[in-house]
Design an enzyme around this catalytic site. Structure first.
Site, mmCIF file in Angstrom:
data_model
loop_
_atom_site.group_PDB
_atom_site.id
_atom_site.type_symbol
_atom_site.label_atom_id
_atom_site.label_comp_id
_atom_site.label_asym_id
_atom_site.label_seq_id
_atom_site.Cartn_x
_atom_site.Cartn_y
_atom_site.Cartn_z
ATOM 1 N N GLU A 177 0.824 -1.220 0.000
ATOM 2 C CA GLU A 177 0.000 0.000 0.000
ATOM 3 C C GLU A 177 0.855 1.266 0.000
ATOM 4 O OE1 GLU A 177 -2.991 -0.063 3.058
ATOM 5 O OE2 GLU A 177 -3.981 -1.818 2.200
ATOM 6 N N GLU A 182 -4.666 -8.655 0.873
ATOM 7 C CA GLU A 182 -5.360 -8.374 2.139
ATOM 8 C C GLU A 182 -6.853 -8.390 1.871
ATOM 9 O OE1 GLU A 182 -4.079 -4.986 4.543
ATOM 10 O OE2 GLU A 182 -2.016 -5.377 3.933
HETATM 11 C C1 GAL Z 1 -4.151 -2.267 5.518
HETATM 12 C C2 GAL Z 1 -2.659 -2.325 5.797
HETATM 13 C C3 GAL Z 1 -2.338 -3.290 6.909
HETATM 14 C C4 GAL Z 1 -3.249 -3.041 8.068
HETATM 15 C C5 GAL Z 1 -4.663 -3.229 7.618
HETATM 16 C C6 GAL Z 1 -5.677 -3.150 8.737
HETATM 17 O O1 GAL Z 1 -4.487 -1.117 4.843
HETATM 18 O O2 GAL Z 1 -1.959 -2.709 4.656
HETATM 19 O O3 GAL Z 1 -1.004 -3.144 7.310
HETATM 20 O O4 GAL Z 1 -3.007 -1.766 8.541
HETATM 21 O O5 GAL Z 1 -4.942 -2.245 6.646
HETATM 22 O O6 GAL Z 1 -5.815 -1.908 9.291
#
Ligand code: GAL
Length: 736
Positions: free
Chosen positions: A335, A428
């Site tokens: 990200e 994710e």
């Molecule tokens: C994503 C990020 C993760 C974690 C997740 C939950 O945007 O890549 O590291 O922060 O959100 O908050």
């Protein structure tokens, strides 16, 4: 080291020191490395006195605001003092790759770098033999092949590389469990001269083929493997960030139980032992190095040193890890803001990608994208595409559409049509939230809802309902993710954010200590969501799981929805023997729900079916008052090396032996005999009792004690848990 060691090379090898390490030996500055997750080597030889009095000093610095999560601090991974002859295999000096892999044969290539740290030239013989690794002992077993012996003439202070290839017949292939077997080999390189062996160097490796397909996802050894992955931060809950092999093994065992076959090392290089475990235990790995590039996320994160250090860090990361067969993809970033800086960001991405290609041409490169769109320059750079959240859509359903922030319709189709030949996966997914064993009413009449005080959350108790329906504002329930993946079958799979709860980042309640994202809490206890994943990911396992618990003295006569997670396709629920109806899982449905059930104490019973025949059942009973504590150790026999751990679960039971689901009794743990208490926990994200405390409240009926043997003091230990008014529990653990 004494005068007898003069003439040797002495290295300091650090597997990670958090952070900005600077090393002095006998008052001389030797070197250092800023990134706290990096592995690095320093040559101590020039500053050694070899008089038994050498004094090493390591200074570390942890600036505030250097991380979005708990990074730990100090020397939290192994440190090695490596003593070798002047002629030796260079640091990470072997690189094994395989090609033309089939069950009949495989070509194995070895690039070997030998270094001569001495001043005079040396002629040496080099030979590398290949052995099968015995999966039980982890030791080299039968010898199966040998690379041709080579003679090297090494100049003083010189380094030489040789490239060799052999063919192995009928190779035992490495592949992820459960459908394949993680067979390993070890290449043992020996360097010798007329005076005997100078160095012996072991390189564990595996033989497997990987195919990355735009339409068919990931194929391992020709078999389609759906990625059923989770993200893992590097901390190990109550014992912190210091790496511990047993604690990491336990995490993987629990994840495997849920059906996980892949791990993403979000968002930093892992401890080397973790990759040894994923190799041995048959997990695929998405190995990731950075969370930021030139643009920051926190004031003092990696962006401060990106320009100077991205290259040494990235090269070291790949060289250190590239022989692990479990790694199937490299990720150069998570990200990063450069997704949105057009050609400038894409140029940085290209530079990083090219470094990886130089160091390892055998695996694809990616970076996780939560905002880059297919028409922007950023995604074009990568060999495979990995999306965070936007594949299934962000804030795109009515329950989320009023929230502030970017709304994105599901991006899988757009990415697939823009890049039909590139494998697409989700790095994710979900960012679902819950607290184990906590239920908040009323329950959303939706399949996915954001958390707030009227929807699954309680900002006073700092808890989120475990109905497995609620998520962070940018996230989605597992059900929504599953449905989106099933509608887009070209997607290779997902990495859930996250596998375990972790220290820090307690979205949505920043007064808490640890996160709410995991289907498994910080103590390693499964939440209800664990079974939602298990039902999908282990579809052959006969299982049914009921939620919520059924002990609600103040809900008599109130609507208390009952949901069931099962790998079956039909289910009938009975409340005190009375059927609530038989339900069929519809297309794109992943749970059975009876949302109108009215609570009466007694018993919930579910019978599930698959293809018309009975499949699995489950029962939950109303519990009486807490009466006793029962202890169970995950291992009752451990090694007395001061590192090995036994994880002991304390359960609060009523007089009938039912778990008391809301029990919060204050428990005192005591260890007598040849062991000691390391830490306690209960999985409550809002419990600030220090982890080493022997006193720990039960949370939703459970607590955890972590014990170890004392190094060198073998014997038996007795762990006791006591609480006022309850019969105490004990368990014996043998350490030897
Ligand atoms: C994503 C990020 C993760 C974690 C997740 C939950 O945007 O890549 O590291 O922060 O959100 O908050």
């Amino acid at each position: 080291m004494t005068s007898l060691d003069k003439g040797k090379s002495i290295y300091l090898d650090l597997d990670g020191a958090q952070s900005y390490a600077i090393v002095w030996l006998n008052g001389h500055l030797v070197g250092g490395w800023p990134y706290g997750y990096a592995r690095f080597r320093l040559d101590l030889t020039p500053y050694m006195k070899f008089d038994g009095e050498d004094q090493l000093a390591i200074r570390l610095d942890n600036p505030l605001d250097s991380s979005r999560w708990y990074p730990g601090g100090g020397i939290y991974r192994n440190v090695w003092l490596t003593k070798v002859e002047k002629v030796h295999v260079a640091q990470w000096g072997t690189y094994v790759t395989t090609e033309d892999v089939s069950e009949e044969s495989a070509k194995v290539n070895l690039a070997l770098q030998v270094e001569n740290k001495g001043n005079s030239s040396q002629q040496v013989q080099v030979v590398t033999e290949v052995y099968v690794v015995d999966s039980h002992t982890g030791e080299a077993g039968e010898k199966v092949a040998e690379f041709p012996q080579a003679t090297l003439n090494l100049a003083g202070a010189g380094k030489q590389q040789i490239n060799q290839s052999i063919t192995i017949q009928n190779p035992a292939l490495w592949g992820p469990l459960p459908s394949q077997t993680p067979n390993m080999y070890v290449a043992i390189t020996r360097i010798s001269s007329r005076n005997g062996t100078m160095d012996t160097y072991e390189t564990p490796f595996g033989i497997r083929s990987l195919t990355y397909s735009g339409d068919d996802g990931l194929l391992v050894n020709g078999e389609h493997i759906r990625i059923q992955g989770v993200n893992q931060h590097h901390d190990l809950g109550a014992i912190g960030a210091a790496f511990n092999v047993r604690a990491a093994t336990r995490q993987l065992e629990i994840l495997r139980e849920m059906g996980v076959n892949a791990i993403r090392t979000s968002h930093n290089p892992p401890a080397p032992e973790l990759l040894d475990l994923t190799d041995r235990m048959g997990f695929l790995v998405f190995d990731e190095i950075f969370d930021t590039w030139q643009h920051n996320k926190t004031a003092n994160d990696f962006h401060l040193i990106f320009d100077d250090w991205h290259e040494p860090d990235l090269r070291a990361f790949i060289r250190a890890d590239r022989n692990h067969p479990s790694i199937f993809v490299w990720s150069v970033g998570n990200e990063v803001a450069e997704q949105q800086t057009n050609e400038t960001g894409a140029a940085v991405a290209e530079m990083l990608r090219d470094i990886v290609h130089e160091e390892d041409p055998t695996r694809p490169v990616t970076a996780s994208m939560n905002s880059a769109k297919p028409y922007q320059p950023f995604p074009r750079v990568f060999d495979v595409l990995s999306l965070n959240y936007q594949g299934e859509g962000i804030r795109d359903t009515p329950a989320y559409s009023q929230l502030r922030g970017i709304a994105t319709p599901p991006q899988y189709p757009a990415f697939h049509s823009a890049f039909p030949g590139k494998m697409l996966m989700t790095s994710e997914s979900a960012a679902a939230l819950s607290t184990r064993g906590t239920y908040i009413f009323p329950v959303a009449n939706l399949t996915s809802a954001p958390v707030n005080d009227t929807s699954g959350g309680n900002s006073t108790s700092l808890q989120v309902s475990d109905y497995s329906l609620y998520s962070a504002d940018f996230g989605a329930s597992p059900d929504k993710v599953f449905s989106s993946q099933d509608r887009n079958p070209f997607v290779a799979g997902e990495f859930v954010w996250s596998g375990f709860d972790y220290l820090g980042e307690p979205t949505p309640y920043y007064d808490a200590r640890s996160s709410y994202f995991g289907p498994i809490d910080l103590a390693g206890f499964p939440k209800d969501r664990f079974y939602l994943y298990q039902a999908r990911w282990r579809s052959d396992l006969k299982m049914a799981h009921i939620l919520p618990h059924w002990t609600w003295p103040d809900r008599v006569g109130k609507v208390t929805p009952v949901h069931v997670f099962s790998s079956g396709d039909e289910a009938e629920l009975f409340v005190n023997g009375e059927s609530q109806g038989r339900k069929t899982k519809g297309e794109y449905e992943y749970r059975f729900r009876w949302d109108e059930v009215v609570y009466a104490p007694g018993e919930l019973h579910v019978v599930t079916y698959k293809n018309g025949t009975e499949w699995a059942d489950a029962t939950v009973k109303t519990a009486g008052p807490a009466a006793s504590l029962r202890l169970a150790a995950d291992r009752t026999s451990i090694t007395a090396d001061g590192d090995d751990l036994s994880f002991i679960t304390a359960v609060v039971l009523d007089a009938e032996g039912n778990v008391v689901p809301m029990a919060d009794n204050e428990i005192t743990f005591d260890v007598s005999g040849a062991g000691e208490l390391v830490a306690t926990d209960n999985g409550d994200p809002a419990d600030f009792t220090a982890f080493p405390s022997p006193q720990r409240k039960a949370f939703s009926g459970l607590a955890l004690a972590i014990v170890r043997g004392k190094a060198g003091a073998a014997g038996s230990m007795t762990v006791t848990a006591s609480a006022e008014g309850l019969e105490a529990g004990t368990v014996a653990v043998m350490a030897d």
